[in-house]
Scaffold this active site. Structure first.
Site, mmCIF file in Angstrom:
data_model
loop_
_atom_site.group_PDB
_atom_site.id
_atom_site.type_symbol
_atom_site.label_atom_id
_atom_site.label_comp_id
_atom_site.label_asym_id
_atom_site.label_seq_id
_atom_site.Cartn_x
_atom_site.Cartn_y
_atom_site.Cartn_z
ATOM 1 N N ASP A 289 -41.736 -58.923 -30.022
ATOM 2 C CA ASP A 289 -41.026 -57.786 -29.465
ATOM 3 C C ASP A 289 -41.492 -57.636 -28.014
ATOM 4 O OD1 ASP A 289 -39.573 -55.303 -29.340
ATOM 5 O OD2 ASP A 289 -41.500 -54.276 -29.585
ATOM 6 N N ASP B 279 -41.016 -54.332 -25.621
ATOM 7 C CA ASP B 279 -41.536 -53.023 -25.232
ATOM 8 C C ASP B 279 -42.687 -52.587 -26.132
ATOM 9 O OD1 ASP B 279 -39.278 -51.731 -23.207
ATOM 10 O OD2 ASP B 279 -38.469 -53.177 -24.628
#
Length: 397
Positions: free
Chosen positions: A187, A189
């Site tokens: 991922d 953020d």
């Protein structure tokens, strides 16, 4: 003693070149049979254990004692019980697991809590080794869990112990695939980078509080991810795309991110970022870290400004899991050889699909559903979870 007798020989003392060669040379010269051997060096002190079949007509033990004295080593021996010597050791039933503990400085209290949890679960520790260099920052424990015990219960117990004591712990099945991963999917953020890009854009556009309220509603389950993303992006309408590009050009990387990516790339791993964030940021990271894949949401731009709309399919939880499988298939990699790393509910399915799903600085709910979690260390701690030691990693720095 007769020709069937076996002896357990333990040699201890300062480690130096030639100790093992000297002692095994005596065994060879005396015609002794070597049945088993184990050696370890801790803080410069060697411990060597040998199970030896002693010939009745040879002075093996006397020669070994003399050699040990010459080497400034201590030698102890005791007979192996006849029953143990004449029968094969029973094959232990159960499943083998690897427990990896990571912390700034691990000590007796931390190892005691892990050992206690394993003991209460009926697991027998078979081997312990230090992965970190110089300091006790990472320890790997190999243990056998009885077949009738639930590994999920043990995992939850270890997680609770680690959370309470302030260190990270992982429980993984011991298998060929643990050290043969080939693809890492991250991922973006709050995982690969320390910020949430949409929050930075919202602050720059003067709609920070409004975006935060929508995010909170989504976290409380009051709306699904797709709808929450559309509403938040709509609030960015009219923002100059140069603001997004400026943020994307200077994204603050999470601690250990560069080290992890550099080492794994040199070892032949493929690295992908699959993000519910925005493509301009993800593509900038892909170029900066020389990653292989980047998938994220595309924001529509007209006249140099954001329109407040997303173009193409939204990268939600289901899409993330599908993209992970697509990349694995394209690279010819089994799902057991995939690592997925994320911090939020949107990453849960992706972590479930991967052979090793890691909740990184995540909330409790995701940590409970992941294979393992990292809450205190940086992303380079993943290298310890793969079984690499600090000494090995120096070879690829």
């Amino acid at each position: 003693m007769n020709s069937a007798d076996r002896v357990l020989i333990t040699v201890t003392g300062p480690d130096r070149t030639g100790v093992t060669a000297t002692l095994t040379g005596i065994l060879a010269q005396q015609g002794a049979t070597l049945h088993d051997i184990e050696q370890v060096v801790v803080q410069g002190q060697l411990t060597l254990c040998l199970v030896v079949g002693v010939p009745e007509t040879r002075d093996v033990l006397k020669e070994l004692l003399f050699a040990a004295k010459e080497l400034d080593m201590e030698l102890d021996f005791k007979p192996v019980p006849a029953a143990a010597a004449t029968t094969e050791p029973p094959v232990a039933e159960g499943r083998r697991f690897v427990i990896t503990a990571i912390g700034p400085t691990l000590g007796a209290p931390h190892l005691h809590e892990i050992a206690k949890a394993l003991s209460e679960a009926g697991a027998n520790i078979e081997k312990i080794g230090r992965l970190s260099e110089n300091t006790l920052a990472s320890v790997e424990i190999h243990a056998l869990l009885p077949a009738d015990r639930d590994s999920e219960v043990l995992k939850r117990t270890l997680l609770a112990v680690a959370t309470s004591a302030g260190f990270d712990v992982s429980l993984q099945p011991e298998s060929l695939y643990r050290r043969s991963k080939r693809l890492v999917v991250l991922d973006m953020d709050s995982t690969l980078i320390r910020i949430e890009v949409i929050d930075e854009l919202a602050r720059a556009h003067g709609v920070g509080p409004e975006v935060s309220r929508i995010t909170e509603r989504a976290m409380q389950g009051e709306m699904d991810y797709d709808e929450s993303l559309r509403q938040r992006v709509a609030l960015l309408k009219g923002l100059d795309v140069a603001v997004l590009d400026r943020i994307a050009a200077d994204l603050p990387l999470t601690e250990g991110a560069e080290t992890m990516v550099r080492v794994l790339k040199r070892l032949g791993y493929k690295i992908a970022v699959i993000s519910g964030g925005f493509s301009r940021a993800a593509e900038a990271l892909k170029r900066r870290l020389d990653m292989d894949y980047a998938y994220s949401n595309n924001l529509e731009v007209q006249g140099g400004k954001l329109t407040g709309r997303v173009v193409g399919p939204i990268v939600n939880a289901q899409r993330k899991a599908e993209l992970l499988e697509t990349i694995a298939q394209a690279e010819g990699v089994l799902l057991d050889q995939v690592i997925a790393v994320g911090d939020g509910a949107n990453d849960a399915l992706m972590l479930e699909r991967a052979g090793l799903g890691i909740a990184f600085h995540a909330k409790a709910k995701l940590r409970e559903h992941a294979d393992t979690s990292i809450s205190g260390a940086g992303l380079d701690a993943i290298l310890y979870l793969l079984g690499f030691s600090a000494r090995e990693l120096q070879e690829v720095e």
